[in-house]
Design a protein around this motif. Structure first.
Motif, PDB file in Angstrom:
ATOM      1  N   GLN A 279      -2.178 -16.331   1.667  1.00  0.00           N
ATOM      2  CA  GLN A 279      -2.517 -15.279   2.619  1.00  0.00           C
ATOM      3  C   GLN A 279      -1.316 -14.402   2.970  1.00  0.00           C
ATOM      4  OE1 GLN A 279      -4.562 -16.770   6.055  1.00  0.00           O
ATOM      5  NE2 GLN A 279      -6.124 -17.841   4.874  1.00  0.00           N
ATOM      6  N   TYR A 280      -0.116 -14.935   2.831  1.00  0.00           N
ATOM      7  CA  TYR A 280       1.075 -14.192   3.250  1.00  0.00           C
ATOM      8  C   TYR A 280       1.347 -12.967   2.371  1.00  0.00           C
ATOM      9  CZ  TYR A 280       2.057 -17.836   6.635  1.00  0.00           C
ATOM     10  OH  TYR A 280       1.967 -18.693   7.703  1.00  0.00           O
ATOM     11  N   PRO A 281       1.238 -13.071   1.027  1.00  0.00           N
ATOM     12  CA  PRO A 281       1.437 -11.855   0.220  1.00  0.00           C
ATOM     13  C   PRO A 281       0.447 -10.745   0.569  1.00  0.00           C
ATOM     14  CG  PRO A 281       1.558 -13.799  -1.170  1.00  0.00           C
ATOM     15  CD  PRO A 281       1.090 -14.262   0.167  1.00  0.00           C
ATOM     16  N   ALA A 282      -0.821 -11.118   0.836  1.00  0.00           N
ATOM     17  CA  ALA A 282      -1.827 -10.109   1.187  1.00  0.00           C
ATOM     18  C   ALA A 282      -1.496  -9.463   2.527  1.00  0.00           C
ATOM     19  CB  ALA A 282      -3.216 -10.747   1.224  1.00  0.00           C
ATOM     20  N   PHE A 283      -1.024 -10.258   3.485  1.00  0.00           N
ATOM     21  CA  PHE A 283      -0.648  -9.709   4.789  1.00  0.00           C
ATOM     22  C   PHE A 283       0.540  -8.755   4.657  1.00  0.00           C
ATOM     23  CE2 PHE A 283       2.003 -10.162   8.677  1.00  0.00           C
ATOM     24  CZ  PHE A 283       1.152  -9.518   9.563  1.00  0.00           C
ATOM     25  N   LEU A 284       1.536  -9.145   3.863  1.00  0.00           N
ATOM     26  CA  LEU A 284       2.697  -8.280   3.643  1.00  0.00           C
ATOM     27  C   LEU A 284       2.301  -6.989   2.939  1.00  0.00           C
ATOM     28  CD1 LEU A 284       5.360 -10.939   2.593  1.00  0.00           C
ATOM     29  CD2 LEU A 284       5.188  -9.726   4.780  1.00  0.00           C
ATOM     30  N   GLU A 285       1.331  -7.092   2.030  1.00  0.00           N
ATOM     31  CA  GLU A 285       0.847  -5.882   1.355  1.00  0.00           C
ATOM     32  C   GLU A 285       0.194  -4.937   2.360  1.00  0.00           C
ATOM     33  OE1 GLU A 285      -1.866  -4.568  -2.492  1.00  0.00           O
ATOM     34  OE2 GLU A 285      -2.353  -6.399  -1.400  1.00  0.00           O
ATOM     35  N   ASN A 286      -0.572  -5.483   3.300  1.00  0.00           N
ATOM     36  CA  ASN A 286      -1.183  -4.645   4.333  1.00  0.00           C
ATOM     37  C   ASN A 286      -0.121  -3.921   5.155  1.00  0.00           C
ATOM     38  OD1 ASN A 286      -3.767  -5.394   3.579  1.00  0.00           O
ATOM     39  ND2 ASN A 286      -3.917  -7.032   5.094  1.00  0.00           N
ATOM     40  N   LEU A 287       0.953  -4.626   5.487  1.00  0.00           N
ATOM     41  CA  LEU A 287       2.048  -3.988   6.219  1.00  0.00           C
ATOM     42  C   LEU A 287       2.701  -2.890   5.384  1.00  0.00           C
ATOM     43  CD1 LEU A 287       3.800  -7.051   7.930  1.00  0.00           C
ATOM     44  CD2 LEU A 287       2.097  -5.486   8.893  1.00  0.00           C
ATOM     45  N   LEU A 288       2.811  -3.123   4.078  1.00  0.00           N
ATOM     46  CA  LEU A 288       3.380  -2.114   3.192  1.00  0.00           C
ATOM     47  C   LEU A 288       2.512  -0.864   3.166  1.00  0.00           C
ATOM     48  CD1 LEU A 288       5.443  -1.194   1.078  1.00  0.00           C
ATOM     49  CD2 LEU A 288       4.069  -2.388  -0.648  1.00  0.00           C
ATOM     50  N   TYR A 289       1.175  -1.052   3.128  1.00  0.00           N
ATOM     51  CA  TYR A 289       0.275   0.106   3.155  1.00  0.00           C
ATOM     52  C   TYR A 289       0.431   0.883   4.469  1.00  0.00           C
ATOM     53  CZ  TYR A 289      -2.391  -0.753  -1.117  1.00  0.00           C
ATOM     54  OH  TYR A 289      -2.775  -0.882  -2.435  1.00  0.00           O
ATOM     55  N   LEU A 290       0.580   0.152   5.578  1.00  0.00           N
ATOM     56  CA  LEU A 290       0.788   0.834   6.859  1.00  0.00           C
ATOM     57  C   LEU A 290       2.087   1.631   6.849  1.00  0.00           C
ATOM     58  CD1 LEU A 290      -0.311  -1.913   9.425  1.00  0.00           C
ATOM     59  CD2 LEU A 290      -1.497   0.224   8.909  1.00  0.00           C
TER      60      LEU A 290
ATOM     61  N   LEU B 198       3.628   2.848   4.170  1.00  0.00           N
ATOM     62  CA  LEU B 198       3.441   4.007   3.297  1.00  0.00           C
ATOM     63  C   LEU B 198       2.604   5.085   3.976  1.00  0.00           C
ATOM     64  CD1 LEU B 198       2.839   2.331  -0.194  1.00  0.00           C
ATOM     65  CD2 LEU B 198       4.819   3.676   0.529  1.00  0.00           C
ATOM     66  N   GLY B 199       1.622   4.659   4.769  1.00  0.00           N
ATOM     67  CA  GLY B 199       0.828   5.626   5.519  1.00  0.00           C
ATOM     68  C   GLY B 199       1.664   6.392   6.520  1.00  0.00           C
ATOM     69  N   LEU B 200       2.589   5.684   7.175  1.00  0.00           N
ATOM     70  CA  LEU B 200       3.501   6.331   8.128  1.00  0.00           C
ATOM     71  C   LEU B 200       4.382   7.356   7.410  1.00  0.00           C
ATOM     72  CD1 LEU B 200       4.589   6.294  11.079  1.00  0.00           C
ATOM     73  CD2 LEU B 200       6.262   4.598  10.308  1.00  0.00           C
TER      74      LEU B 200
ATOM     75  N   PHE C 270       7.174  12.147   5.781  1.00  0.00           N
ATOM     76  CA  PHE C 270       7.390  12.978   4.588  1.00  0.00           C
ATOM     77  C   PHE C 270       6.074  13.510   4.018  1.00  0.00           C
ATOM     78  CE2 PHE C 270      10.816   9.711   4.463  1.00  0.00           C
ATOM     79  CZ  PHE C 270      11.864  10.561   4.816  1.00  0.00           C
ATOM     80  N   PRO C 271       5.267  14.193   4.835  1.00  0.00           N
ATOM     81  CA  PRO C 271       4.005  14.721   4.311  1.00  0.00           C
ATOM     82  C   PRO C 271       4.223  15.974   3.466  1.00  0.00           C
ATOM     83  CG  PRO C 271       4.272  15.396   6.571  1.00  0.00           C
ATOM     84  CD  PRO C 271       5.452  14.514   6.254  1.00  0.00           C
ATOM     85  N   LYS C 272       3.392  16.130   2.484  1.00  0.00           N
ATOM     86  CA  LYS C 272       3.445  17.322   1.644  1.00  0.00           C
ATOM     87  C   LYS C 272       2.450  18.348   2.181  1.00  0.00           C
ATOM     88  CE  LYS C 272       3.280  16.637  -2.804  1.00  0.00           C
ATOM     89  NZ  LYS C 272       2.663  16.374  -4.137  1.00  0.00           N
ATOM     90  N   THR C 273       2.837  19.611   2.210  1.00  0.00           N
ATOM     91  CA  THR C 273       1.911  20.677   2.610  1.00  0.00           C
ATOM     92  C   THR C 273       0.960  20.950   1.448  1.00  0.00           C
ATOM     93  OG1 THR C 273       3.611  21.659   4.024  1.00  0.00           O
ATOM     94  CG2 THR C 273       1.727  23.049   3.421  1.00  0.00           C
ATOM     95  N   LEU C 274      -0.328  20.840   1.716  1.00  0.00           N
ATOM     96  CA  LEU C 274      -1.325  20.944   0.658  1.00  0.00           C
ATOM     97  C   LEU C 274      -2.247  22.133   0.884  1.00  0.00           C
ATOM     98  CD1 LEU C 274      -2.382  17.189   0.406  1.00  0.00           C
ATOM     99  CD2 LEU C 274      -0.795  18.404  -1.082  1.00  0.00           C
TER     100      LEU C 274
ATOM    101  N   LEU D 230       2.143  12.273  -0.242  1.00  0.00           N
ATOM    102  CA  LEU D 230       3.543  11.931  -0.012  1.00  0.00           C
ATOM    103  C   LEU D 230       4.461  12.908  -0.737  1.00  0.00           C
ATOM    104  CD1 LEU D 230       5.699   9.965   1.089  1.00  0.00           C
ATOM    105  CD2 LEU D 230       5.454   8.665  -1.040  1.00  0.00           C
ATOM    106  N   ASP D 231       5.397  13.468  -0.012  1.00  0.00           N
ATOM    107  CA  ASP D 231       6.378  14.371  -0.611  1.00  0.00           C
ATOM    108  C   ASP D 231       7.616  13.562  -0.974  1.00  0.00           C
ATOM    109  OD1 ASP D 231       8.177  16.363  -1.311  1.00  0.00           O
ATOM    110  OD2 ASP D 231       7.346  17.785   0.137  1.00  0.00           O
ATOM    111  N   TYR D 232       7.649  13.120  -2.210  1.00  0.00           N
ATOM    112  CA  TYR D 232       8.739  12.253  -2.645  1.00  0.00           C
ATOM    113  C   TYR D 232      10.072  12.997  -2.666  1.00  0.00           C
ATOM    114  CZ  TYR D 232      11.368   8.882  -5.424  1.00  0.00           C
ATOM    115  OH  TYR D 232      12.312   7.986  -5.860  1.00  0.00           O
TER     116      TYR D 232
END
Length: 478
Positions: free
Chosen positions: A390-401, A403-405, A411-415, A466-468
């Protein structure tokens, strides 16, 4: 350098070792999946849905040697009569699953595996490799589109679309997810990429067919989201106003047509079925059409031996319709000494999630939306009883959060407006998937699997928004 065929021209974008290397990593996910469900959970035998699908595909495959004619009737769905099913496949659970509101998508997985057995000769690793390749091709096709839109480095982008942990893990199994991922990926590109009509058409047709075949509700969710893209997002320049109108219109149509109550009934019964699985218990044969369901905690009211459960003291139970589990009535079993044939014994799930009961109430279903979305995107939340998986899945959820931030606030891209509409459409699709999963699934181990279609959409959103270049300039200065 590896060349990709795009717009009838070869374009070099990645070193020639990239695809083989990434696919080897994907195969490693497949082998890890095989290990987990063979040795961690299965005691040396492939277990859970993957094991059941494979066993039932062997049963179907063996029909060929008894009657090729009947085998191909099953393969092409030409004869679903109970007589024919009971003749060959009575012992199956997924194929002989009874009545459902949506088509039995489990049968398609069994069909594919049964056909692959002519090649694999029973070597399950070959099945894993082929299914894994299918989902890998889906991610690669999305990459062909998104690399034209995103400024994320090609290697990072392709890795993200093919090796995101949960997507790669479940997309490397021999269940529904790999072929659903392929279908959904083809469908998304066919709908939104600016390619020729021919290339759009075959992707939409094949993608729709695969999505319907392996996850019908995913296709329904994307169709509903497309109503926003093609209608409501064009009616208003302010997309927040389009969203409000879209939501009010949807609720009004459901309530006015009477489908609101039917939708609540379907979702509530699916929720109750999953709660039964979560809590475990006994399924006892009552009569020709019904089971008795007894909660796992009440198993001590019976003496179980040789496939028979003998009532030792009165107990509360539910009267369930066989092959459906949607009609249920509370009853009391009082006749001590009566024996009942045991249909199924289920243990309690180790990854329980508390959910609010819907009880066929459409408005309660709407009230549960925040809870459903939270559970879908945050579970599993580790606790003292959590498995290490369960821990890898929980860490992945935090990573998605995280990346969303980065994507929307730092760093949002103007679209342009069209791509804003596209992102909102994909966000709606992901939200619909999250609602269905969160409403119906009170087990975190199942949530991380069923939320995969939403992950596909979210990765596309990150790729577009995401504006890389800003991120690199800020965080990776020479």
């Amino acid at each position: 350098m590896l060349c990709f065929w795009i717009n009838k021209k070869y374009v070099t974008v990645l070193p020639n070792y990239t695809l083989p290397l990434l696919f080897l990593v994907k195969i490693a996910y497949a082998l890890f999946f095989l290990y987990v469900y063979t040795y961690h959970y299965g005691g040396g035998e492939l277990t859970a849905d993957a094991g059941v699908f494979f066993k039932e595909s062997v049963t179907l495959h063996n029909v060929f040697y008894a009657s090729p004619y009947d085998f191909f009737q099953f393969i092409f769905g030409l004869n679903d009569s109970p007589e024919l099913i009971n003749k060959y496949l009575e012992s199956t659970m997924h194929w002989n699953g009874g009545e459902r509101y949506l088509p039995n998508d489990s049968r398609h997985v069994i069909r594919i595996n049964a056909l692959l057995l002519f090649i694999s000769q029973g070597e399950v690793v070959i099945h894993f490799m082929i299914f894994s390749f299918a989902s890998f091709i889906g991610g690669f096709d999305l990459f062909q589109w998104l690399k034209k839109k995103s400024n994320i480095p090609p290697l990072v982008l392709l890795s993200m679309l093919t090796l995101a942990p949960s997507l790669a893990f479940w997309g490397s199994s021999i269940i529904k997810e790999p072929l659903m991922v392929l279908g959904l990926s083809l469908l998304i590109r066919g709908l939104f990429d600016e390619i020729s009509i021919t290339r759009k058409t075959w992707r939409i047709l094949i993608g729709s067919a695969l999505t319907i075949a392996f996850k019908p509700y995913v296709f329904i969710c994307i169709v509903i989201a497309l109503v926003y893209f093609f209608v409501f997002s064009k009616l208003f320049k302010k997309q927040w106003l389009a969203l409000i109108t879209y939501a009010l219109f949807g609720i009004t149509v459901l309530v006015g047509s009477g489908y609101a109550d039917k939708a609540a009934y379907v979702i509530a019964n699916q929720q109750e079925d999953f709660i039964n699985l979560r809590d475990g218990g006994l399924y006892l044969h009552g009569d020709e059409e019904h089971y008795y369901y007894i909660y796992y905690a009440n198993r001590s009211h019976f003496s179980i031996e040789n496939g028979q459960a003998t009532l030792l003291k009165p107990v509360g139970a539910y009267y369930l319709k066989k092959n459906e589990n949607h009609e249920r009535f509370p009853i009391q079993l009082k006749e001590v000494g009566t024996s009942y044939p045991v249909h199924l014994t289920l243990k309690e799930s180790g990854s329980k999630v508390n959910v609010t009961l819907i009880k066929d109430d459409f408005w309660q279903m709407l009230k549960n939306i925040p809870e459903a979305i939270y559970n879908s995107f945050m579970q599993p939340i580790p606790n003292k009883k959590s498995s290490w998986l369960q821990y890898p899945a929980f860490l992945e959820n935090l990573l998605y959060l995280f990346l969303g931030l980065l994507t929307f606030f730092i760093f949002p891209k103007t679209l342009p407006l069209k791509e804003k509409r596209l992102i909102i459409t994909l966000a709606l699709f992901a939200s619909f998937i999250a609602m269905i999963v969160g409403w119906t699934t009170p087990v975190s181990g199942a949530i991380v699997r069923y939320i995969i279609p939403a992950h596909v959409a979210i990765l596309v959103i990150f790729s577009l928004k995401l504006d890389y270049s800003k991120l690199k300039k800020k965080w990776f200065k020479a």
